[in-house]
Design a protein around this motif. Structure first.
Motif: not given
Ligand code: SF4
Length: 348
Positions: A262-270, A295-303
């Motif tokens: 799982s990602c650490p979350t950041c300002g992009r997490t919605q 389980i990733m927060g966004c489309a940057v690294n997520g997919p």
């Molecule tokens: Fe931020 Fe997206 Fe990386 Fe999660 S996957 S930490 S939301 S950039």
């Protein structure tokens, strides 16, 4: 590559050779209190403990071994200091292994008696050197507590057993200092083929002890050193087993459960990713499947990560994409994400 070691058996559990690395723990109940001891061992077994050790400080504790053994499924080791009669009594009562230092037993005859009882029932002996209890003469010879005095101390005990033609041995060299422990194990691994029982002694509370043990034991395992491990925590021994098993999973040495990335979350997490991951972890904790979910927060690294996993989530705005074996299978609203994900995990 894993270091080649001799194979020994504690009961039916193999240590060293090609056997998987095992996780051990030690009860903190009074061994004479059979009910509490058995209850704790069964709880340890449930968490995946492979071998358990009990303290045997007196005759009554040694006698309790018989009854404890009848009610547990994993091999039992008796932890004995100095008194050879307790070792003999524990062996008679069916113990599967001993933790005793032959150099501390006393006269040659006493050591011989213990060794012949071990030979008769094929009971391995663990020689356990602790940085805090090295003999004065060895400390003087090797300039205090260091890897040389620890290793020499262990080899001195080993020699006593080898002189009696006994090689059913494993060795531990535990210190509270992580670097010292790692150095000592590396050194002994170069000069002997006996299997090694790894541990950082008196590592502290579950928080501190987990970090210390993970670094020390983890770095040795990454170097191919170690055949069985014990995490030493000031707390419930069940935690020791959980940490031990997780160290093995983290290093890819045990594949029994679902690995969550799982990602650490950041300002992009919605989406509320932190809460989602915690809930998923709880819901799937008992599922025994060697799969990976991301389980990733966004489309940057997520997919990318989600595609690498057996199942993946890449968060969007109030919703997420669900991936299975690299393919998008659906778009799910945030409030249905937990159930959908668990549902897909169960289907795999
Ligand atoms: Fe931020 Fe997206 Fe990386 Fe999660 S996957 S930490 S939301 S950039």
């Amino acid at each position: 590559m894993r270091r080649k070691t001799r194979e020994i058996f504690i009961g039916k559990v193999g240590i060293g050779g090609e056997h998987p690395i095992t996780v051990q723990s030690m009860t903190n109940t009074n061994t004479k209190d059979i009910e509490s001891t058995v209850r704790q061992i069964l709880e340890l077994e449930k968490q995946g403990c492979d071998i358990v050790r009990v303290a045997v400080p007196d005759r009554e504790a040694a006698e309790s071994i018989k009854k404890i053994k009848q009610r547990i499924g994993i091999p039992l080791i008796a932890d004995i200091h100095f008194d050879y009669r307790l070792a003999i009594e524990s062996i008679k009562n069916g113990v599967d292994g001993l933790r005793i230092n032959p150099g501390n037993i006393g006269s040659k005859d006493k050591v011989k008696e213990v060794v012949s009882a071990c030979k008769e029932r094929q009971i391995p002996i663990r020689i356990g050197v602790n940085s805090g209890s090295i003999k004065k003469e060895i400390l003087e010879k090797y300039n205090g507590v260091n890897e040389n005095s620890m290793v020499y101390s262990a080899l001195e005990h080993v020699k006593i057993l080898e002189d009696l033609d006994y090689r059913n041995i494993k060795i531990s060299l535990k210190a509270t200092d992580v670097q010292l422990t790692v150095n000592a194990y590396k050194k002994v691994a170069e000069i002997t083929e006996y299997p090694l029982h790894l541990g950082i002694t008196e590592a502290g509370t579950p928080w501190n002890g987990t970090i210390k043990s993970s670094i020390g034991i983890g770095s040795l395992l990454l170097n191919g050193i170690g055949d069985t491990i014990r995490i030493s925590l000031t707390g419930d021994p069940v935690e020791e087993v959980k940490v031990g098993k997780q160290i093995l999973r983290t290093l890819g040495l045990l594949r029994d459960k679902i690995e969550i990335i799982s990602c650490p979350t950041c300002g992009r997490t919605q989406i509320d990713l932190i809460s989602l991951v915690n809930k998923v972890e709880k819901r799937i904790g008992n599922i025994q499947k060697p799969i990976k979910i991301a389980i990733m927060g966004c489309a940057v690294n997520g997919p990318g990560e989600a595609r690498e996993a057996d199942l993946g989530v890449a968060g969007g705005v109030g919703c997420a994409l669900l991936f299975k074996k690299g393919e998008i299978i659906k778009k799910v609203e945030e409030d249905k994400l937990l159930d959908e994900l668990v549902n897909e995990i169960e289907k795999l």
